[in-house]
Design an enzyme around this catalytic site. Structure first.
Site, short mmCIF file in Angstrom:
data_model
loop_
_atom_site.label_atom_id
_atom_site.label_comp_id
_atom_site.label_asym_id
_atom_site.label_seq_id
_atom_site.Cartn_x
_atom_site.Cartn_y
_atom_site.Cartn_z
N HIS A 188 62.96 86.61 -19.71
CA HIS A 188 62.01 85.65 -20.27
C HIS A 188 60.66 86.35 -20.53
O HIS A 188 60.17 87.09 -19.68
CB HIS A 188 61.75 84.50 -19.31
CG HIS A 188 62.85 83.49 -19.24
ND1 HIS A 188 64.06 83.74 -18.64
CD2 HIS A 188 62.90 82.20 -19.68
CE1 HIS A 188 64.82 82.66 -18.71
NE2 HIS A 188 64.14 81.71 -19.34
N ASN A 226 62.78 92.90 -13.56
CA ASN A 226 62.77 91.49 -13.95
C ASN A 226 62.89 90.57 -12.74
O ASN A 226 62.22 89.53 -12.68
CB ASN A 226 63.91 91.21 -14.94
CG ASN A 226 63.94 89.76 -15.40
OD1 ASN A 226 62.92 89.20 -15.75
ND2 ASN A 226 65.13 89.17 -15.38
#
Length: 354
Positions: free
Chosen positions: A161, A193
């Site tokens: 994201h 991440n």
């Protein structure tokens, strides 16, 4: 990468996606009275595309007048005539969703940038649940240019994201909009991440403890590195079937922490992190860079309209550091709510400087 090296690297990076158009320039002079010949001109109608979201309509060909009547009054070629078959681009697909605004890079199948806005109120509302959200292709992008779910399958990278789902819990629609692949880039999973990058996202949310309005622009970078022969080259992996989704070498965040006053001060911070495993004890300020370095590296502008008199340096206003949560714990809690006005500061190393 040191700040000095990043500045050099960013300066060496070429801006991508710049559209160029050619214009023909001519000259003429007043006709002398003794000149009796007549120059006849003809007009040609050319079908050209209208303005797009990223470009103005192309200029009409210019008529060139010559002294010699044997020279045609209009040029013998019309390069812009190719527009009758379509405007080549580049095109940045703009997306305006309730939780984000973004521009998409068709060549690399990643966003150029994604902007979000977080406030204490937006983080307190909990009407969205990520268990009801699903990763999906962005059907507003032409199929031949969009990233696909199969591109990430068994790639070894997370669907990372750019605007995190945890920033959009205020409605299910807002959260769902963060799961479009146009909000994703391939990111190293464990160690980045799911770890340091997530701590960095949490840092951005915790800024709302001190600022009533926080805007964040996030995106990928493709930076060169010096190779054994001493030359600088840009090299990045490409995933997908066929391989066409670029794996960024780095990611940036440009943060605008606003004091909430009309024409007030904005604490500005820019950070560039490598798309690689980062130790949790790495100081966040090691990744701080001038916003101009990100602009040079990305070919984008972030603060051109922000007067210097209104600018503050974020990491001089607050202590720029992350707190570390284990991935399993973060998945359970995602974040702690910001304190109520007048309450004690949150239990975090993000504390205001005196």
């Amino acid at each position: 990468m040191s700040k000095f090296t990043l500045a050099i690297v960013a300066g060496a990076s070429a801006a991508v996606g710049a559209a160029t158009t050619a214009a023909l320039y001519g000259f003429s002079r007043p006709k002398r009275p003794e000149e009796s010949h007549t120059i006849t001109t003809t007009s040609t109608t050319i079908s050209t595309p209208g303005a797009t979201r990223t470009s103005a309509p192309p200029p009409a060909p210019m008529v060139i007048l010559r002294d010699d009547p044997s020279v045609p009054a209009i040029p013998p070629v019309d390069p812009s005539g190719v527009f009758q078959y379509g405007f080549p681009g580049p095109v940045s697909d703009l997306r305006s969703a309730c939780s984000l605004t973004s521009a998409f890079d068709r060549a690399r199948r990643n966003p150029h940038w994604v902007a979000e806005h977080i406030t204490p109120a937006s983080l307190l509302i909990r009407n969205g649940d990520r268990r009801h959200s699903y990763f999906a292709e962005d059907i507003n992008i032409p199929e031949k240019f969009r990233a696909k779910l199969t591109d990430y399958a068994r790639s070894g990278y997370d669907r990372g994201h750019q605007v995190p789902a945890a920033d959009a819990k205020w409605s299910q629609e807002a959260m769902d909009s963060t799961f479009a692949l146009s909000n994703m880039c391939p990111q190293v999973g464990e160690g980045f991440n799911r770890d340091y990058w997530a701590h960095f996202e949490d840092f951005c949310r915790r800024l709302t403890s001190f600022y009533p309005s926080v805007r964040v622009v996030t995106g990928p970078l493709y930076l060169p590195k010096r190779e054994a022969d001493g030359k600088w080259r840009v090299s990045y992996e490409v995933i997908g079937h066929p391989p066409n989704v670029a794996v960024p070498t780095h990611f940036y965040k440009v943060i605008f922490a606003e004091d909430g006053k009309m024409g007030g001060n904005v604490s500005l911070g820019a950070f560039v992190l490598p798309n690689a495993v980062i130790a949790n004890d790495k100081p966040l300020q090691d990744f701080e860079v001038p916003v101009e370095a990100v602009e040079r590296a990305s070919g984008l502008e972030f603060a051109g309209l922000l007067p210097p008199a209104r600018r503050k340096r974020l990491c001089q206003e607050i202590n720029c550091s992350v707190i570390v949560k284990e991935y399993a714990e973060r998945q359970r809690t995602m974040m702690t709510p910001p304190p109520q006005k007048g309450g004690a500061p949150p239990s975090t190393s993000l504390t205001q400087r005196q």
